[in-house]
Design a protein around this motif. Structure first.
Motif, PDB file in Angstrom:
ATOM      1  N   ASN A 146       0.847  -1.343  -0.084  1.00 54.18           N
ATOM      2  CA  ASN A 146       0.178   0.001   0.156  1.00 54.18           C
ATOM      3  C   ASN A 146       0.916   1.317  -0.113  1.00 54.18           C
ATOM      4  O   ASN A 146       0.404   2.125   0.061  1.00 54.18           O
ATOM      5  CB  ASN A 146      -1.015   0.024   1.209  1.00 54.18           C
ATOM      6  N   ARG A 151       0.005   4.202  -2.159  1.00 51.98           N
ATOM      7  CA  ARG A 151      -1.285   4.588  -2.161  1.00 51.98           C
ATOM      8  C   ARG A 151      -1.715   5.652  -0.980  1.00 51.98           C
ATOM      9  O   ARG A 151      -2.675   6.213  -0.966  1.00 51.98           O
ATOM     10  CB  ARG A 151      -2.299   3.493  -2.523  1.00 51.98           C
ATOM     11  N   VAL A 152      -0.611   5.390  -0.042  1.00 51.56           N
ATOM     12  CA  VAL A 152      -0.948   6.390   1.204  1.00 51.56           C
ATOM     13  C   VAL A 152       0.297   7.459   1.122  1.00 51.56           C
ATOM     14  O   VAL A 152       1.271   6.957   0.766  1.00 51.56           O
ATOM     15  CB  VAL A 152      -0.978   5.683   2.457  1.00 51.56           C
ATOM     16  N   PRO A 153      -0.060   8.504   1.658  1.00 49.51           N
ATOM     17  CA  PRO A 153       1.163   9.597   1.710  1.00 49.51           C
ATOM     18  C   PRO A 153       2.256   8.856   2.720  1.00 49.51           C
ATOM     19  O   PRO A 153       2.036   8.561   3.658  1.00 49.51           O
ATOM     20  CB  PRO A 153       0.387  10.657   2.423  1.00 49.51           C
TER      21      PRO A 153
END
Lengths: 124, 197
Positions: free
Chosen positions: A7, A10-12
């Motif tokens: 992930n 997809r996450v900052p």
């Protein structure tokens, strides 16, 4: 935790984000207790569904109830119209038209007078 | 129920919902089989105990069974179930309950074994306890994105917030988790290194 490392994009990203992901991997996984789905399906078997459709026989009965006052209203209208009791509320174009027709003899309207005249001319 | 249960295995969620709306419990069983686990995992992460998680999961599926037509976008059935179970968990948590207090995670003792690397079970307990202390929305965001591995857009859709709002929740959740585990942070990471995780 399921593939949390995938992930990343997809996450900052922040400083220490990799560490957070590693720490979260330590969290317990939660698997449903044995027989949980079966217990659910047993409850489903007892639960009624919301009925959103009306049965065809019920629909027919409803129409019958609605048709009765409609038919009575229609018959009353025909009766009152035939008696002329409603002429005062009808447009003049309708009631005057009937009076107008009475001013002319039948032959003028039906062409019978002309037919007799033509026949008479031929005889004479 | 005239169709063979195996026939439902090939159907889309939309087809299964339609069949379930007609009263086909085999079609509904296939829906349960497909989505029970992720819905339960989210319920467990939100509620913190197995019994409440099972109860919440049952409520979500029974709500669906009562009226399958209420799902407007059948392709997003899993998201609908996740939303229902998370909202139910938040509603239940707002109700004062002795059972919840009794079954909540054990408090973390930050002074316990300060130098030794933590055993895996103990480390899990610490992380779970820290997660359980997060506000519900932060916990939900973490569960969807990190534990269920959902794209941010899908998680934001389930939580009915913008992607920016979801990322803000995630950022706050990460900071909060780090603050709560500050005392054990190094030990937890060292433990992971030793176990090769």
């Amino acid at each position: 935790m399921q593939q949390g490392h995938e992930n990343k994009g997809r996450v900052p990203r922040e400083d220490g984000d990799d560490d957070i992901i590693r720490i979260l991997r330590l969290a317990q996984g939660a698997n449903p207790p044995l027989g949980a789905a079966e217990r659910l399906m047993a409850r489903i078997a007892r639960e009624p569904q919301l009925v959103t459709s009306v049965k065809a026989t019920q629909r027919r009965d409803n129409w019958r109830l609605a048709a009765l006052p409609l038919a009575a209203s229609l018959l009353l209208g025909v009766y009152l119209g035939a008696q002329g009791r409603l002429d005062f509320i009808l447009p003049a174009a309708i009631t005057d038209g009937l009076a107008f027709s009475e001013d002319f003899p039948m032959d003028e309207l039906g062409g019978m007078g002309e037919a007799e005249a033509v026949a008479g001319e031929n005889l004479s | 129920m005239t169709r063979d249960a195996s026939a439902f295995g090939e159907m889309t969620d939309a087809g299964l919902l339609m069949a379930a709306a007609g009263g086909a419990s085999s079609a509904f069983a296939e829906i349960v089989s497909r989505h029970y686990q992720p819905v339960y995992r989210l319920a467990w992460r939100m509620a913190g105990d197995a019994a409440t998680a099972e109860d919440l999961t049952q409520e979500a599926f029974i709500k669906l069974w009562r009226n399958p037509r209420q799902v407007r976008d059948a392709a997003a059935l899993k998201g609908w179930l996740m939303r229902v179970v998370a909202n139910a968990a938040i509603d239940r948590a707002r109700r004062p309950s002795l059972a919840t207090l009794e079954e909540g995670p054990e408090p973390v003792d930050p002074q316990a074994r300060p130098d030794a690397p933590l055993a895996r079970a103990e480390a899990s307990r610490l992380v779970d306890a820290a997660l359980a202390e997060l506000p519900h929305r932060q916990r939900q965001a973490l569960a969807l994105v990190y534990f269920e591995n959902m794209p941010n857009a899908e998680a934001a859709d389930i939580m009915e917030v913008s992607i920016d709002a979801l990322e803000s929740l995630l950022a706050r959740a990460r900071r909060s988790l780090k603050d709560r585990l500050a005392g054990q942070w190094r030990m937890l990471l060292d433990g992971l290194t030793e176990t090769g995780s």
